[in-house]
Design a protein around this motif. Structure first.
Motif, PDB file in Angstrom:
ATOM      1  N   THR A 224      -5.008   2.345   3.764  1.00 58.08           N
ATOM      2  CA  THR A 224      -6.069   2.272   2.409  1.00 58.08           C
ATOM      3  C   THR A 224      -7.285   0.793   3.271  1.00 58.08           C
TER       4      THR A 224
ATOM      5  N   SER B  11       0.426  -0.921  -0.172  1.00 56.58           N
ATOM      6  CA  SER B  11      -0.140  -0.200   0.027  1.00 56.58           C
ATOM      7  C   SER B  11       0.500   2.027  -0.328  1.00 56.58           C
TER       8      SER B  11
ATOM      9  N   SER C 256      -0.078   4.598   0.461  1.00 59.14           N
ATOM     10  CA  SER C 256      -0.693   5.045   1.077  1.00 59.14           C
ATOM     11  C   SER C 256      -0.272   4.522   3.043  1.00 59.14           C
TER      12      SER C 256
END
Ligand code: BG6
Length: 368
Positions: free
Chosen positions: A108, A103, A105
């Protein structure tokens, strides 16, 4: 801020060589591959006998590539799954299962919930993340950070290439722990990875050609993408980028599936982007792909071919030929993806859309 570019995405596409350099830096020492955080023992790592990769969107496409590398190098079965599907189907997990969560970020929700589910089943979790201290790495047993830097464009570009690189580093770390690769072999693979920033830099010389092509294709109804082996996830990613940015119908297919359905979609002047396997490294796949291109060209498709420099055999079948440097088979996605990113961005721009902020999409989705 955009460094003289029309949109951030183009700037971020051009930053990819540095993103790879920064991701590789510090992850190799004389002793081999080094993770950023490891809260599990070497023995735990050695005992892993099954890997699941979970992720969403572009990160999922990078995960598909992890399977080719990890199975090849470590001889462990790998399943790649959309994070939003994973926990709802009761996957078979245990202490010797490694769940790799990818991921950008690290926030998520679908991926985070997949991680939490894996942990309730006592599986080990390794996070690949671009954001220091985000929730997913905090809840994982091991972490490898991609150092692509902040990405402004909603559509992932440099973080995708950094994720692929990170996946390969994880594959090598596992191979080294399990002893399926000697340390000199790991060092050699790492050297090949270390040569990729330069290969990506070279690929950036195709940007002008692809931008012109993008403007020509702006009025198309749909675009299809074909790939085989590691070119298949690249085709999926090329199609996703075009959907996200240009709001155009786009689909990626495994070229071998053509005759099992998608060939029915081919009509006159339909643009079909083909990711050619290496002629030297994958001669059999290369010849199969040549026959696929012949088939679609005979049905009137406009063929746009991404191929290695010096691939003379494909030239007669390419209405447009985009040349990329020849690199090791597993590493080809790091170069073949670049023109597809530019193509999607430029088609979107020609259609008058905001390349950096596509409608309905958010950079990170924190609800399931
Ligand atoms: C989507 C983004 O919502 O989330 C995609 O628009 C991204 O670009 C996907 O690939 C996954 O995000 P992350 O942060 O988990 O990698």
């Amino acid at each position: 801020e955009k460094g003289g570019h029309d949109y951030f995405m183009l700037k971020e596409i051009e930053e990819q060589p540095e993103a790879l350099e920064n991701t590789l830096r510090g992850h190799f020492s004389g002793g081999g591959i080094v993770l950023d955080e490891q809260r599990m023992t070497e023995q735990d790592l050695r005992d892993i006998d099954k890997v699941f990769v979970v992720a969403c969107g572009t990160a999922y496409h990078s995960g598909l590539l992890a399977k080719y590398a990890i199975e090849h190098w470590c001889r462990i079965p790998v399943e790649v799954e959309l994070a939003s599907e994973f926990r709802y189907r009761d996957p078979v997990l245990g202490r010797d299962t490694l769940v790799v969560a990818i991921s950008q970020s690290g926030e998520t929700a679908d991926t985070l919930e997949a991680v939490r589910h894996a942990r309730t089943q006592r599986a080990r979790v390794l996070a690949i993340c671009n954001t220091n201290g985000a929730q997913i790495p905090r809840e994982s047993d091991a972490v490898l950070y991609t150092h692509a830097g902040p990405e402004i464009g909603v559509a992932a570009t440099k973080t995708f290439l950094a994720q692929i690189t990170a996946n390969y580093l994880v594959g090598l770390a596992l191979a080294q722990a399990r002893g399926t690769k000697y340390s000199d072999e790991v060092a050699r693979e790492f050297e090949e990875l270390a040569a990729m920033p330069q290969a990506v830099r070279q690929t950036l010389s195709t940007v002008d050609q692809v931008r012109t092509l993008g403007r020509e294709l702006a009025d198309s109804k749909a675009v299809l993408f074909l790939g085989r082996h590691v070119g298949y996830p690249v085709a999926l990613e090329g199609a996703l980028k075009l959907k996200e940015l240009a709001y155009m119908h786009a689909e990626g297919f495994a070229a071998g599936e053509l005759k099992h359905g998608p060939i029915a979609l081919i009509e006159d002047r339909l643009p079909v982007v083909v990711v050619m396997p290496s002629a030297k490294g994958r001669a059999l796949l290369h010849s199969k792909m040549l026959s696929n291109i012949r088939e679609i060209q005979a049905r009137g498709a406009r063929t746009i071919v991404i191929a290695e420099e010096g691939d003379e055999a494909v030239r007669p079948f390419a209405d447009e030929l985009i040349e990329i440097p020849a690199v090791a088979t597993l590493l080809q996605p790091l170069v073949s993806t670049v023109p597809l990113q530019v193509l999607a961005a430029e088609i979107a721009r020609a259609r008058g859309y905001d390349v950096d902020k596509p409608r309905n999409l958010a950079k990170s989705v924190t609800v399931e």
